[in-house]
Design a protein around this motif. Structure first.
Motif, PDB file in Angstrom:
ATOM      1  N   ASP A 190      43.456  93.168 -70.257  1.00  0.00           N
ATOM      2  CA  ASP A 190      41.999  93.340 -70.148  1.00  0.00           C
ATOM      3  C   ASP A 190      41.213  92.085 -70.508  1.00  0.00           C
ATOM      4  N   ASN A 191      41.643  91.366 -71.545  1.00  0.00           N
ATOM      5  CA  ASN A 191      40.876  90.181 -71.938  1.00  0.00           C
ATOM      6  C   ASN A 191      40.958  89.083 -70.883  1.00  0.00           C
ATOM      7  N   ALA A 192      42.044  89.045 -70.126  1.00  0.00           N
ATOM      8  CA  ALA A 192      42.128  88.103 -69.008  1.00  0.00           C
ATOM      9  C   ALA A 192      41.128  88.511 -67.924  1.00  0.00           C
ATOM     10  N   ARG A 193      40.958  89.806 -67.720  1.00  0.00           N
ATOM     11  CA  ARG A 193      39.957  90.290 -66.752  1.00  0.00           C
ATOM     12  C   ARG A 193      38.552  89.922 -67.210  1.00  0.00           C
ATOM     13  N   VAL A 194      38.306  90.060 -68.491  1.00  0.00           N
ATOM     14  CA  VAL A 194      36.995  89.688 -69.046  1.00  0.00           C
ATOM     15  C   VAL A 194      36.706  88.226 -68.704  1.00  0.00           C
ATOM     16  N   MET A 195      37.686  87.368 -68.937  1.00  0.00           N
ATOM     17  CA  MET A 195      37.493  85.945 -68.680  1.00  0.00           C
ATOM     18  C   MET A 195      37.341  85.659 -67.186  1.00  0.00           C
ATOM     19  N   ARG A 196      38.047  86.381 -66.345  1.00  0.00           N
ATOM     20  CA  ARG A 196      37.888  86.203 -64.892  1.00  0.00           C
ATOM     21  C   ARG A 196      36.463  86.539 -64.470  1.00  0.00           C
ATOM     22  N   VAL A 197      35.912  87.619 -65.005  1.00  0.00           N
ATOM     23  CA  VAL A 197      34.533  87.998 -64.665  1.00  0.00           C
ATOM     24  C   VAL A 197      33.573  86.919 -65.171  1.00  0.00           C
ATOM     25  N   ALA A 198      33.780  86.446 -66.398  1.00  0.00           N
ATOM     26  CA  ALA A 198      32.908  85.407 -66.958  1.00  0.00           C
ATOM     27  C   ALA A 198      32.994  84.127 -66.129  1.00  0.00           C
ATOM     28  N   LEU A 199      34.193  83.738 -65.733  1.00  0.00           N
ATOM     29  CA  LEU A 199      34.364  82.531 -64.915  1.00  0.00           C
ATOM     30  C   LEU A 199      33.710  82.667 -63.548  1.00  0.00           C
ATOM     31  N   HIS A 200      33.758  83.861 -62.997  1.00  0.00           N
ATOM     32  CA  HIS A 200      33.206  84.061 -61.654  1.00  0.00           C
ATOM     33  C   HIS A 200      31.687  84.236 -61.643  1.00  0.00           C
ATOM     34  N   THR A 201      31.131  84.763 -62.727  1.00  0.00           N
ATOM     35  CA  THR A 201      29.702  85.090 -62.742  1.00  0.00           C
ATOM     36  C   THR A 201      28.860  84.189 -63.643  1.00  0.00           C
ATOM     37  N   LEU A 209      29.782  98.911 -61.103  1.00  0.00           N
ATOM     38  CA  LEU A 209      30.691  98.122 -60.282  1.00  0.00           C
ATOM     39  C   LEU A 209      30.429  98.292 -58.788  1.00  0.00           C
ATOM     40  N   ALA A 210      30.069  97.180 -58.170  1.00  0.00           N
ATOM     41  CA  ALA A 210      29.786  97.109 -56.736  1.00  0.00           C
ATOM     42  C   ALA A 210      29.929  95.638 -56.347  1.00  0.00           C
ATOM     43  N   PRO A 211      29.988  95.347 -55.050  1.00  0.00           N
ATOM     44  CA  PRO A 211      30.108  93.935 -54.659  1.00  0.00           C
ATOM     45  C   PRO A 211      28.960  93.070 -55.205  1.00  0.00           C
ATOM     46  N   HIS A 212      27.738  93.654 -55.280  1.00  0.00           N
ATOM     47  CA  HIS A 212      26.572  92.965 -55.848  1.00  0.00           C
ATOM     48  C   HIS A 212      25.800  93.969 -56.693  1.00  0.00           C
ATOM     49  N   PRO A 239      34.012  89.196 -55.992  1.00  0.00           N
ATOM     50  CA  PRO A 239      34.845  89.239 -54.789  1.00  0.00           C
ATOM     51  C   PRO A 239      35.703  90.500 -54.790  1.00  0.00           C
ATOM     52  N   GLU A 240      36.093  90.952 -53.621  1.00  0.00           N
ATOM     53  CA  GLU A 240      36.827  92.212 -53.477  1.00  0.00           C
ATOM     54  C   GLU A 240      38.079  92.317 -54.352  1.00  0.00           C
ATOM     55  N   PRO A 241      38.950  91.303 -54.409  1.00  0.00           N
ATOM     56  CA  PRO A 241      40.154  91.480 -55.236  1.00  0.00           C
ATOM     57  C   PRO A 241      39.821  91.731 -56.719  1.00  0.00           C
ATOM     58  N   LEU A 242      38.845  90.996 -57.244  1.00  0.00           N
ATOM     59  CA  LEU A 242      38.447  91.183 -58.642  1.00  0.00           C
ATOM     60  C   LEU A 242      37.774  92.537 -58.827  1.00  0.00           C
ATOM     61  N   LEU A 243      36.900  92.903 -57.911  1.00  0.00           N
ATOM     62  CA  LEU A 243      36.209  94.184 -57.987  1.00  0.00           C
ATOM     63  C   LEU A 243      37.211  95.334 -57.975  1.00  0.00           C
ATOM     64  N   SER A 244      38.177  95.298 -57.098  1.00  0.00           N
ATOM     65  CA  SER A 244      39.202  96.353 -57.023  1.00  0.00           C
ATOM     66  C   SER A 244      40.006  96.423 -58.316  1.00  0.00           C
ATOM     67  N   ASP A 245      40.371  95.259 -58.838  1.00  0.00           N
ATOM     68  CA  ASP A 245      41.122  95.208 -60.098  1.00  0.00           C
ATOM     69  C   ASP A 245      40.320  95.853 -61.226  1.00  0.00           C
ATOM     70  N   LEU A 246      39.030  95.539 -61.284  1.00  0.00           N
ATOM     71  CA  LEU A 246      38.173  96.107 -62.331  1.00  0.00           C
ATOM     72  C   LEU A 246      38.045  97.623 -62.174  1.00  0.00           C
ATOM     73  N   LYS A 247      37.830  98.066 -60.944  1.00  0.00           N
ATOM     74  CA  LYS A 247      37.692  99.511 -60.707  1.00  0.00           C
ATOM     75  C   LYS A 247      38.971 100.257 -61.091  1.00  0.00           C
TER      76      LYS A 247
END
Length: 158
Positions: free
Chosen positions: A3-14, A29-32, A49-57
Motif C-alpha cells: 500500500d505505501n508503494a501505491r501511496v507514493m505512486r499516486v503522489a508521484l503522478h499527481t 476514484l475516477a479517471p479525473h 492513468p488507467e493502470p494505477l486507477l485499476s490498481d487503486l480500485k
C-alpha cells in the motif's frame, strides 16, 4: 504491491502531498476528480492513468483508498514516512528521501516536460513562483550538493 508503494505512486503522478493522498476516499476514484488540499484549502483536479486507477480500485477499502488498521480511519502519514525512510536506507540512497520528495520529483518532471515554471506553480497550487523554483530545481540542487561533497572528499584524501 504494498500500500505505501501505491501511496507514493499516486503522489508521484499527481504531485499531491502525502496527507492528501491518504485522505482520498474510495468513492472519489475516477479517471479525473477534484481534491481539496488540506494545507491550503485550494481545490484542484487530478487525473490517474488507467493502470494505477485499476490498481487503486482493486486494493481500496470500503471508505478510504488507503485504510488504516481501523478501517474507519485512513493510513497515517507517519506509517508511510517510516516505510519510505526504511526503503531509502535499504537502497543506501545518499540523499534525504521522504514522502514529500515525490512532490519535488513531480515538479522537476513537469518543468522538464513543459519548460514553464508558472505551469508547475499552478499544478502545485503554490502562491509564489520562488517556492515552486525550490521544488522544480530540486534535481539541480542535488547535483550541485553532490559535486561539492565529491570535491571536498577529494581534497581530504590529499
Amino acid at each position: 504491491m504494498p500500500d505505501n508503494a501505491r501511496v507514493m505512486r499516486v503522489a508521484l503522478h499527481t504531485g499531491l502531498r502525502v496527507g492528501d493522498v491518504l485522505a482520498l476516499k474510495t468513492e472519489q476514484l475516477a479517471p479525473h476528480f477534484w481534491v481539496t488540499e488540506s494545507k491550503t484549502g485550494k481545490r484542484r483536479q487530478i487525473g490517474l492513468p488507467e493502470p494505477l486507477l485499476s490498481d487503486l480500485k482493486n486494493s481500496a477499502g470500503e471508505i478510504w483508498v488507503f485504510p488504516g488498521k481501523d478501517p474507519k480511519n485512513h493510513r497515517t502519514r507517519q506509517t508511510v514516512w517510516k516505510d519510505v525512510k526504511r526503503a531509502a536506507a535499504a537502497l543506501r540512497l545518499p540523499q534525504n528521501v521522504g514522502p514529500h520528495s515525490a512532490r519535488k520529483v513531480y515538479a522537476v518532471e513537469l518543468l522538464k516536460k513543459y519548460g514553464e515554471i508558472d505551469r508547475v506553480r499552478r499544478a502545485l497550487n503554490h502562491g509564489s513562483e520562488s517556492v515552486t523554483l525550490i521544488y522544480a530545481l530540486a534535481d539541480k540542487q542535488l547535483e550541485s550538493k553532490t559535486r561539492r561533497r565529491r570535491a571536498a572528499a577529494g581534497r581530504r584524501k590529499v
